[in-house]
Write an enzyme that holds these catalytic residues in place. Structure first.
Site, PDB file in Angstrom:
ATOM      1  N   ARG A   1       4.292  -8.666  17.433  1.00  0.00           N
ATOM      2  CA  ARG A   1       5.179  -7.579  17.024  1.00  0.00           C
ATOM      3  C   ARG A   1       4.406  -6.263  17.138  1.00  0.00           C
ATOM      4  O   ARG A   1       3.256  -6.178  16.713  1.00  0.00           O
ATOM      5  CB  ARG A   1       5.635  -7.808  15.575  1.00  0.00           C
ATOM      6  CG  ARG A   1       6.467  -6.679  15.013  1.00  0.00           C
ATOM      7  CD  ARG A   1       6.912  -6.979  13.576  1.00  0.00           C
ATOM      8  NE  ARG A   1       7.664  -5.857  13.059  1.00  0.00           N
ATOM      9  CZ  ARG A   1       7.404  -5.244  11.902  1.00  0.00           C
ATOM     10  NH1 ARG A   1       6.422  -5.670  11.127  1.00  0.00           N
ATOM     11  NH2 ARG A   1       8.141  -4.228  11.515  1.00  0.00           N
TER      12      ARG A   1
ATOM     13  N   HIS B   1       0.843  -1.204   0.000  1.00  0.00           N
ATOM     14  CA  HIS B   1       0.000   0.000   0.000  1.00  0.00           C
ATOM     15  C   HIS B   1       0.875   1.250   0.000  1.00  0.00           C
ATOM     16  O   HIS B   1       2.083   1.190   0.255  1.00  0.00           O
ATOM     17  CB  HIS B   1      -0.884   0.018   1.251  1.00  0.00           C
ATOM     18  CG  HIS B   1      -0.080   0.040   2.523  1.00  0.00           C
ATOM     19  ND1 HIS B   1       0.498  -1.098   3.056  1.00  0.00           N
ATOM     20  CD2 HIS B   1       0.286   1.060   3.347  1.00  0.00           C
ATOM     21  CE1 HIS B   1       1.165  -0.770   4.156  1.00  0.00           C
ATOM     22  NE2 HIS B   1       1.057   0.533   4.344  1.00  0.00           N
TER      23      HIS B   1
ATOM     24  N   ASP C   1       1.105   5.165   1.786  1.00  0.00           N
ATOM     25  CA  ASP C   1       0.585   5.869   2.964  1.00  0.00           C
ATOM     26  C   ASP C   1       0.079   7.239   2.543  1.00  0.00           C
ATOM     27  O   ASP C   1       0.569   7.816   1.573  1.00  0.00           O
ATOM     28  CB  ASP C   1       1.692   6.081   4.014  1.00  0.00           C
ATOM     29  CG  ASP C   1       2.220   4.763   4.568  1.00  0.00           C
ATOM     30  OD1 ASP C   1       1.482   3.755   4.513  1.00  0.00           O
ATOM     31  OD2 ASP C   1       3.372   4.753   5.046  1.00  0.00           O
TER      32      ASP C   1
ATOM     33  N   HIS D   1       4.789  -0.145  -0.006  1.00  0.00           N
ATOM     34  CA  HIS D   1       5.422  -1.103   0.910  1.00  0.00           C
ATOM     35  C   HIS D   1       4.386  -2.025   1.517  1.00  0.00           C
ATOM     36  O   HIS D   1       3.191  -1.762   1.473  1.00  0.00           O
ATOM     37  CB  HIS D   1       6.195  -0.362   2.003  1.00  0.00           C
ATOM     38  CG  HIS D   1       5.351   0.668   2.710  1.00  0.00           C
ATOM     39  ND1 HIS D   1       5.063   1.899   2.160  1.00  0.00           N
ATOM     40  CD2 HIS D   1       4.740   0.643   3.929  1.00  0.00           C
ATOM     41  CE1 HIS D   1       4.303   2.593   3.008  1.00  0.00           C
ATOM     42  NE2 HIS D   1       4.090   1.842   4.075  1.00  0.00           N
TER      43      HIS D   1
END
Ligand code: NAG
Ligand code: NAG
Length: 734
Positions: free
Chosen positions: A725, A663, A665, A715
């Site tokens: 995480r 995607h 940002d 990314h």
């Protein structure tokens, strides 16, 4: 008859002088070698007395002290007339000098007087006045105002007698001393006033007042007439009204505190060229003392309010480089929030300190009572020192206790302030009501432009008191119905004439800004970012950040235009994760998101936004103060607001949401901060930039990626295969 007798004596004296080849009237006494003897009456070695002797020593002036150790019966001379005893003591002590024609006697008070020059200059100035007896002058009349009309009108200068300083040829000095009888309780100033107002004696004996303060400066009522003058290796007091540099300075009446201030400079105490010459004059060298022989210290800790960075407070105290078996511990904790901190600290060290006393909120001790209790405890165990440390100070210099002891002062505070602010733990001056007033040198002392050990009227927050100075029955008290505890004890100390000092030669620590302390979170210190930035940075900024920020260092590039560098401490990462988990309202990872303006998220994650935990404002401060500068260093020519609408912590888990599809940002640039550790807390994970087929995997905890948000830098989030995480994301400058 008496006048006639004195007159005859005077004539005889002139004849005698002439017989020896001197002519008194034409001033050729100047050709004769005179000796100067200063006499003072003191019954106690007060701090003021020691300062007086220090100044006469500096200029090699001979001093005779009369009355030391004698019981004072001369009345309370601060508030009431009195002091006749001074004259009677002098009569006994000076009779042996009454016929000495090579001697000049100078009477000086000593608790509130500083000499600023030596005998030679004092004699020269005296002889220039062409008098046999010179009495100091002041602007107000005491003790009998009705006598004002009997004074001769001076052409210029201070009109009235002040008997704290006067000097004359020994025979005249003696005649003045014995011109009539005086009772111990009578007033010595009235005695000299009457002598001076007797016009025939005044003229026959050549008695003059030092109207323009050529010799004697009485500060009371004349504060605006004087100014400190710094001339290289010399600091002196100038009388700007009459253009004189007085030799001897007297802090009479309420001007005593002002004299204390001047004493920080005069008599070679501090000069522009050499700085603090007096620092260390009374020094105790702890290096020459075995640790087992170290002075015993009562460590008195006061937690009277909700305090940020309380762990660091106790850590500083634990880290003092001073044997714990030479310290008693007293803690007053008056805040439930910090009850456990105090209890834990006391429990951890109770076997090491000589004794521990913890006074908890349930005991309902007021602040003043607790402070008194600690001081009394110090007296009971015959402590050598009482060391007060309030919870709003962080003493990061572990040597500071030793440095304070070494100065060997009755009361001494290390100068601490709120960083970059003028708020500190001392006052340069108090006004007549006892409240704060700013001294001329306050800013220079706080900023460290002048370094030294300064006599001041008020210290607080952290200070060391010599035990022997506060032993019963002279123990000061913090308790007062209408005054803060700190103000009360300083007033008591001032009233007892005990000098208080602040030392700014060593960096000691800082005072915390206590405004707007948040108390509703798990880790309230996170919220201290803009209130106490220095303390916050020490706790929460990664030490490597400052190198990355330095314009002369290279920042690691991992993929095209993707940088990585350390930014936040591991503690920050842990605290933020704990804060989020404590809050617990993770999004469901669906496209519908009521937290957003449009209610729709194209590429959803499991996350919590900063505004949900009330940290948005703080985080935006973080972006502009800490992130922005590095962005502008790395992407040169870019200048943005470094502002973000989307700030959130993402949680990746194999069974929840392990990854995120490729995607863009909605940002000019993005930061992606690792909040935990690959291989320890989770496996897998990482970011992959699709256009370059370039990945960053295993980013270290507290480190961030910084990359352009869109177009070239599509990314994806690589799958987390085990554990959890956490990352912190901001879409900056959308
Ligand atoms: C991307 O990189 C990985 C490892 O670096 C490599 O195995 C893979 O073949 C690359 N893919 C492409 C399309 O180049
Ligand atoms: C996941 O981690 C746990 C503990 O860290 C470990 O016991 C387990 O074997 C791991 N599972 C896999 C599939 O690697």
């Amino acid at each position: 008859m008496k006048t006639m007798a004195q007159y005859s004596f005077f004539i005889l004296f002139i004849i005698l002088l002439q017989a020896f080849g001197f002519d008194a009237s034409s001033g050729s006494k100047a050709d004769k070698e005179y000796e100067l003897l200063v006499v003072t009456v003191a019954t106690e070695e007060t701090d003021g007395f020691k300062r007086f002797l220090r100044s006469t020593d500096k200029y090699d002036v001979n001093v005779k002290v009369v009355g030391m150790g004698e019981e004072w019966t001369g009345g309370d001379i601060v508030n009431w007339p009195g002091g006749g005893q001074k004259i009677n003591l002098l009569k006994t002590a000076l009779e042996e000098y009454k016929d000495r024609d090579d001697l000049i006697l100078l009477f000086s008070d000593s608790y509130d007087v500083i000499f600023t020059t030596g005998a030679e200059e004092i004699i020269r100035k005296f002889q220039e006045m062409d008098a046999n007896l010179v009495i100091s002058a002041e602007s107000s009349i005491w003790p009998d105002p009705t006598l004002a009309s009997q004074y001769p009108e001076p052409e210029v200068g201070y009109p009235f007698v002040c008997s704290g300083l006067y000097m004359g040829y020994a025979p005249y000095f003696w005649s003045a001393l014995t011109y009539r009888d005086i009772a111990d309780k009578d007033d010595d100033q009235l005695f000299y006033t009457q002598l001076y107002l007797d016009s025939s004696r005044r003229e026959e004996w050549k008695i003059k007042l030092d109207h323009v303060a050529s010799l004697f400066m009485n500060l009371n009522g004349a504060r605006d007439d004087v100014k400190l003058l710094f001339e290289g290796a010399n600091s002196m007091l100038q009388n700007t009204k009459y253009r004189t540099v007085p030799a001897i300075i007297h802090g009479n009446g309420p001007s005593k505190l002002y004299l204390n201030q001047l004493g920080n400079y005069l008599a070679n105490y501090w000069t522009q060229d050499k700085g603090c010459l007096a620092c260390g004059e009374e020094r105790i060298d702890l290096r020459t003392i075995e640790e087992t022989e170290y002075p015993v210290v009562m460590l008195a800790l006061f937690i009277e309010q909700q305090t940020p960075f309380i762990d660091e407070y106790f850590k500083n105290i634990e880290d003092f480089n001073y044997p714990k078996n030479k310290m008693h511990l007293y803690i007053h904790v008056n805040v439930m929030l910090h009850y456990h901190h105090a209890k834990n600290f006391a429990a951890k060290w109770e076997n090491e300190y000589l004794s521990t006393t913890t006074v908890i909120p349930a005991y309902e001790r007021s602040e003043g009572e607790a402070r008194d209790e600690a001081l009394n405890l110090c007296n009971e165990v015959e402590c050598d020192y009482h060391f007060v440390i309030d919870s709003n100070v962080r003493l990061f210099n572990p040597e500071i206790l030793k440095r304070l002891i070494e100065q060997n002062k009755p009361v001494i505070a290390p100068m601490v302030n709120i960083p970059d602010k003028l708020w500190s733990n001392f006052w340069g001056e108090v006004n007549l009501e006892g409240y704060y007033a700013r001294s001329d040198d306050y800013v220079d002392i706080v900023k460290g432009n002048r370094k030294g050990v300064w006599n001041v009227p008020f210290v607080s927050t952290v200070y060391l008191i010599q035990g022997k100075r506060v032993r019963s029955p002279n123990t000061p008290s913090y308790v007062s119905a209408h005054m803060d505890p700190d103000m009360k004890i300083c007033k008591d100390l001032r009233d007892q004439g005990i000098f208080m000092y602040v030392m700014n030669i060593y960096e000691a620590g800082r005072i915390l800004n206590m405004d707007g302390v948040e108390t509703s979170h798990l880790h309230n210190d996170l919220w201290q970012m803009s209130l106490n930035p220095k303390q916050w940075e020490e706790k929460y900024i990664h030490p490597g950040y400052w190198t990355a920020k330095d314009p002369d260092t290279d920042v690691e590039l991992i993929c095209p235009d993707v940088y990585l560098f350390p930014i936040l401490s591991e503690t920050f990462a842990d605290h933020l994760v704990e804060e989020m988990e404590n809050f617990g309202q993770w999004s469901n990872g669906g496209n519908q998101d009521t937290r957003l303006e449009g209610g729709y998220e194209n590429v959803p994650t499991r996350d919590i936004h900063m505004n949900q935990i009330g940290y948005e404002k703080h985080w935006l401060y973080f972006l502009s103060h800490y992130v922005g500068p590095i962005c502008e260093k790395l992407y040169w020519g870019y200048s943005g607001r470094h502002y973000a609408i989307m700030n959130f912590v993402v949680r990746y888990r194999p069974d929840e949401q392990p990854s995120l599809r490729p995607h863009h940002d909605s940002s000019t640039y993005t930061i992606n901060i690792a909040l935990n550790t690959q291989g320890k807390d989770y496996e897998g994970g990482g970011a992959r930039f699709t256009r370059y087929n370039c990945s960053c995997i295993g980013l270290k905890k507290g480190w961030t990626l910084m990359h352009p948000g869109k177009l070239t830098h599509q990314h994806e989030g690589l799958p987390t295969t085990n554990g959890t995480r956490y990352i912190m994301i901001s879409f900056i400058d959308p």
